[in-house]
Write a protein that holds these residues in place. Structure first.
Motif, mmCIF file in Angstrom:
data_model
loop_
_atom_site.group_PDB
_atom_site.id
_atom_site.type_symbol
_atom_site.label_atom_id
_atom_site.label_comp_id
_atom_site.label_asym_id
_atom_site.label_seq_id
_atom_site.Cartn_x
_atom_site.Cartn_y
_atom_site.Cartn_z
ATOM 1 N N UNK B 73 0.821 -1.209 0.000
ATOM 2 C CA UNK B 73 0.000 0.000 0.000
ATOM 3 C C UNK B 73 0.860 1.266 0.000
ATOM 4 N N UNK B 74 0.494 2.190 -0.887
ATOM 5 C CA UNK B 74 1.127 3.514 -0.861
ATOM 6 C C UNK B 74 0.111 4.555 -0.401
ATOM 7 N N UNK B 75 -1.165 4.307 -0.690
ATOM 8 C CA UNK B 75 -2.170 5.297 -0.340
ATOM 9 C C UNK B 75 -3.516 4.612 -0.091
ATOM 10 N N UNK B 76 -4.071 4.840 1.104
ATOM 11 C CA UNK B 76 -5.370 4.239 1.409
ATOM 12 C C UNK B 76 -5.952 4.875 2.655
ATOM 13 N N UNK B 77 -7.291 4.930 2.704
ATOM 14 C CA UNK B 77 -7.933 5.426 3.924
ATOM 15 C C UNK B 77 -8.028 4.321 4.961
ATOM 16 N N UNK B 78 -8.008 3.073 4.489
ATOM 17 C CA UNK B 78 -8.219 1.949 5.401
ATOM 18 C C UNK B 78 -6.911 1.401 5.973
ATOM 19 N N UNK B 79 -5.837 1.531 5.212
ATOM 20 C CA UNK B 79 -4.585 0.901 5.628
ATOM 21 C C UNK B 79 -3.456 1.924 5.658
ATOM 22 N N UNK B 80 -2.509 1.678 6.577
ATOM 23 C CA UNK B 80 -1.336 2.552 6.641
ATOM 24 C C UNK B 80 -0.449 2.277 5.431
ATOM 25 N N UNK B 81 0.236 3.319 4.954
ATOM 26 C CA UNK B 81 1.171 3.121 3.847
ATOM 27 C C UNK B 81 2.239 2.124 4.290
ATOM 28 N N UNK B 82 2.595 1.239 3.365
ATOM 29 C CA UNK B 82 3.600 0.230 3.708
ATOM 30 C C UNK B 82 2.991 -1.098 4.117
ATOM 31 N N UNK B 83 1.684 -1.102 4.392
ATOM 32 C CA UNK B 83 1.028 -2.372 4.740
ATOM 33 C C UNK B 83 1.008 -3.273 3.506
ATOM 34 N N UNK B 84 1.235 -4.563 3.734
ATOM 35 C CA UNK B 84 1.152 -5.512 2.615
ATOM 36 C C UNK B 84 -0.192 -6.231 2.702
ATOM 37 N N UNK B 85 -0.968 -6.221 1.618
ATOM 38 C CA UNK B 85 -2.285 -6.857 1.603
ATOM 39 C C UNK B 85 -2.239 -8.154 0.799
ATOM 40 N N UNK B 86 -2.676 -9.257 1.441
ATOM 41 C CA UNK B 86 -2.813 -10.518 0.703
ATOM 42 C C UNK B 86 -4.090 -10.409 -0.117
ATOM 43 N N UNK B 87 -3.979 -10.628 -1.416
ATOM 44 C CA UNK B 87 -5.162 -10.474 -2.269
ATOM 45 C C UNK B 87 -5.766 -11.839 -2.604
ATOM 46 N N UNK B 88 -7.091 -11.905 -2.491
ATOM 47 C CA UNK B 88 -7.774 -13.140 -2.881
ATOM 48 C C UNK B 88 -9.017 -12.760 -3.661
ATOM 49 N N UNK B 89 -9.585 -13.764 -4.348
ATOM 50 C CA UNK B 89 -10.788 -13.515 -5.134
ATOM 51 C C UNK B 89 -12.027 -13.861 -4.329
ATOM 52 N N UNK B 90 -13.176 -13.772 -4.971
ATOM 53 C CA UNK B 90 -14.424 -14.126 -4.309
ATOM 54 C C UNK B 90 -14.498 -15.650 -4.207
ATOM 55 N N UNK B 91 -14.950 -16.146 -3.066
ATOM 56 C CA UNK B 91 -15.022 -17.590 -2.867
ATOM 57 C C UNK B 91 -13.627 -18.167 -2.695
ATOM 58 N N UNK B 92 -13.480 -19.437 -3.051
ATOM 59 C CA UNK B 92 -12.186 -20.097 -2.839
ATOM 60 C C UNK B 92 -11.322 -19.945 -4.081
ATOM 61 N N UNK B 93 -10.977 -18.707 -4.357
ATOM 62 C CA UNK B 93 -10.205 -18.411 -5.570
ATOM 63 C C UNK B 93 -9.137 -17.376 -5.263
ATOM 64 N N UNK B 94 -8.107 -17.407 -6.103
ATOM 65 C CA UNK B 94 -7.092 -16.369 -6.020
ATOM 66 C C UNK B 94 -7.356 -15.331 -7.090
#
Lengths: 147, 249, 346
Positions: B73-94
């Motif tokens: 993350x570089x810019x977000x209202x929800x997360x501090x800059x520098x936070x790493x977000x694991x991304x997943x899809x809807x359901x049991x998917x990447x």
């Protein structure tokens, strides 16, 4: 055991979709099992339709003129249709079981009961022996320093 | 002799009084016992942890596609800059298919926030605006090699662990975890001790790509695994050698 | 005992039985979901779907445990026979509870994936070679299929159509199903839960089933064996009035020798309905009455009184030196045999 295929395609393509592709639709064995199950149940449905509308009245006098209970027999016909066909045939040929109707599988029942009495404690024991209660806090070990 | 014998029971007849009282007593006793058993089994369940689905979230950051898509993350209202977000899809998917072409680019992600302890994730919205390239440029964090380690812990799927299911760990959940990994959700190694202050590691294969199918035989139990550990911005990555994974004793 | 089949032959005892059964299931589920779950230690609550699959799954286990205790209990103490009377309804209810558990599992753990649910259930975990991490779902699925089979064949029609021995052999599958169910829980939830309360309740239930079956098997060993065509039974006075003495014949069959006043007759010990032990029954209203479901037979020809049509085999008897002897060769079901007159010998 599962990794054999993965090793082959893993080196060239680093995509997860490729590495897990074999498993996405289930294994070939699973597909075969499901197909066999479906064929079995459809055959059962055909036997149920035939037996409950036509055959049952021919071989079971008490079922004649009685229709309300027949839907209750549909799941049974679908599940054990080979047995239904076997008994249907025997009764059509007039071969009732006679005295054999009065020979319950008593010895088998006692033996299976004893087998259960032995097996259940063994399974419980296995379940408790393999339980992983730790290690809860094991520090990682550095094998090779950073480069 | 007759007086000592229990009264004879005929189902369609009237039940003898003594037998009726005994039978009703047994029946009511069973109802009470079942209620007690239900209460005991429910009240002694394990704590499923604090993983949770925390509502909508959006972030802009640098996308790193391998071993599994992560947004730094570089810019977000929800997360501090520098936070790493694991991304997943809807359901049991990447989201590997969508992330592949965006590797190293500045990307805007929208979806649902998943969090547990120090790991954060986003279930990316299926719509076109779920993951799009953003204007601007930023560099991906430099990976810092922390050496080769043997770590004890559990291989989980990062989506359920992160709050998509509660509990999202353990053997009862193993098949579900495997299903998530087969679908491409990011695996996470939950360690029993810390390396560089981290106890959650995004898992990858030693070659830098996603894990192989061998890993599916080792999920949901405590295992020992060997591999290189890297710090990539706000997340630690454990690149395991699948042959080294064995049951922890 | 119907002349014509109906969906369910209700009577007052069955209503009370089923009422208590439903009350027991509801008590379990309410105590689990509404009371117990709220008192568990949880940073955030367990998912509703997981909570319900645990509630229904554990409920089905305890119900099946009770069901399997009834048989040996009734053998060891006849006062438990009323619990056996409507056990088939117990089984059907248990299947419904187990099916609900399976529906939650398929709809939560095995849904929302690229792989279809049933294929996912069978293929997502293939660690069959190890105990820890074994795909215990397959064991549960096997137990569920058996429960379905037994519930689907629980109507009296199936007993008559398949014959009681075949029906009973089919229903013996409940034993491997229970073993699979114990393994399903032992390799699944038992591995995860830290509080020993579950292990104690689960293990206690399973060991009760094991212990009662061992005790009932020991009880059954006390029976004498016999040989020859004519088998000695006992002196007429040794049989209580309106009761029977059960004889085990050389071929393994059992006959029930009944005395009704000064008359003695022998019929098969296996009831035509479900092969219940007729010799443990009594003569009520002049007919031999089965202790399991109350089916009745005339002792002199083994036929149910009209309008019923059930028949059991009869046996020839004779007196030698004041002792009743039975011909080990059974007559065809419903064959009349004049009763033995034992007046003056009782």
């Amino acid at each position: 055991m599962i990794g054999a295929e993965a090793g082959q395609d893993g080196g060239a393509d680093l995509r997860c979709g490729r590495r897990m592709a074999v498993r996405r639709g289930g294994t070939a064995m699973t597909a075969a099992l499901i197909l066999a199950g479906q064929v079995y149940l459809w055959a059962g449905a055909a036997v149920a339709a035939l037996f409950l509308t036509w055959g049952i009245g021919r071989v079971e006098p008490h079922a004649r003129g009685s229709y309300l209970f027949r839907p209750l027999l549909v799941p049974g016909c679908v599940l054990i249709w080979p047995l239904v066909l076997w008994r249907w045939r025997a009764l059509e040929q007039g071969r009732d079981a006679g005295c054999a109707r009065h020979r319950p599988p008593r010895v088998a029942q006692v033996r299976i009961g004893v087998a259960l009495a032995v097996l259940v404690p063994l399974i419980l024991g296995l379940g408790l022996v393999i339980r992983q209660d730790g290690p809860r806090e094991r520090p990682p070990a550095l094998l090779e320093a950073a480069q | 002799m007759a007086a000592k014998e229990p009264p004879f029971f005929i189902g369609w007849g009237k039940m003898p009084a003594a037998l009726r009282d005994f039978t009703i007593g047994i029946g009511l006793g069973l109802v009470v016992l079942l209620a007690l058993a239900g209460f005991m089994v429910a009240a002694t369940q394990n704590d499923p942890g604090d993983g949770a689905v925390l509502g909508g979230a959006a972030a802009v950051g640098v996308l790193e596609a391998a071993p599994y898509p992560v947004l730094h993350v570089t810019d977000s209202e929800s997360f501090a800059a520098g936070t790493a977000l694991l991304l997943s899809g809807v359901g049991k998917r990447g989201v590997e298919d969508r992330a592949g072409s965006l590797d190293g680019k500045l990307v805007a992600v929208k979806g649902v926030r998943l969090a547990r302890g120090e790991i954060e994730g986003v279930q990316v919205s299926p719509g076109a605006d779920g993951m799009v390239e953003a204007d601007g440029a930023a560099a991906r964090p430099v990976a810092a090699d922390l050496g080769r380690w043997r770590i004890t812990g559990e291989i989980c799927d990062g989506k359920c662990l992160n709050g998509a299911m509660r509990p999202g760990t353990g053997l009862a959940h193993k098949a579900c975890a495997n299903l998530c990994l087969i679908g491409g959700a990011p695996p996470v190694f939950v360690a029993t001790g810390r390396v560089d202050g981290a106890e959650f590691f995004l898992l990858g294969n030693a070659d830098g790509g996603p894990v192989t199918q061998e890993v599916l035989d080792h999920t949901a139990v405590l295992v020992e695994a060997e591999g290189r550990v890297e710090r990539r911005g706000g997340i630690h990555v454990f690149l395991i050698d699948p042959a080294s994974v064995r049951l922890a004793r | 005992m119907s002349v014509r089949y109906v969906p369910v032959q209700w009577n007052r005892i069955k209503w009370v039985y089923d009422g208590l059964l439903v009350a027991g299931v509801l008590a379990y589920l309410v105590a689990f979901l509404q009371i117990g779950a709220g008192m568990a230690d949880a940073t955030r609550p367990v998912d509703g779907a997981i909570l319900r699959m645990r509630a229904f799954g554990s409920c089905a286990f305890f119900l099946l445990t009770v069901i399997l205790c009834i048989g040996p209990l009734a053998r060891l103490d006849r006062r438990f026979l009323p619990l056996l009377y409507n056990r088939r309804h117990f089984g059907v209810v248990t299947f419904a509870v187990a099916l609900t558990h399976a529906a939650y599992v398929l709809g939560w753990y095995f849904a929302y994936a690229p792989t279809p649910p049933v294929a996912a259930l069978l293929s997502s975990n293939t660690s069959y070679g190890t105990a820890l991490g074994f795909p215990f779902e397959a064991l549960g699925a096997f137990a569920l299929v058996v429960l379905a089979l037994l519930a689907a064949t629980s109507h009296d029609f199936w007993l008559s159509f398949l014959t009681a021995p075949v029906w009973k052999a089919l229903h013996l599958m409940i034993y491997p199903a229970y073993a699979a169910l114990v393994a399903h829980v032992a390799l699944g939830y038992l591995q995860d839960v830290d509080n020993p309360a579950f292990a104690i309740l689960f293990g206690g239930g399973a060991l009760a089933v094991a212990g009662l079956h061992a005790a009932a098997a020991l009880e059954g060993r006390r029976e004498a064996r016999s040989a020859g065509t004519w088998v000695a039974v006992c002196a007429p006075g040794e049989i209580a009035d309106k009761r029977a003495r059960i004889v085990r014949l050389p071929d393994g069959d059992r006959a029930a020798v009944f005395r009704n006043g000064a008359r003695v007759s022998a019929i098969s010990n296996a009831c035509a309905h479900q092969n219940g032990p007729l010799g443990e029954g009594r003569i009520v209203f002049g007919c031999v009455t089965c202790p399991w479901h109350g089916y009745q037979y005339r002792m002199e020809d083994g036929c149910s009184p009209p309008p019923f049509t059930e028949k059991v085999p009869t046996y020839n008897l004779r007196l030698r030196d004041g002792v009743i002897e039975i011909d080990a060769r059974a007559n065809a079901p419903g064959t009349p045999v004049p009763p033995l007159d034992v007046a003056g010998m009782i």
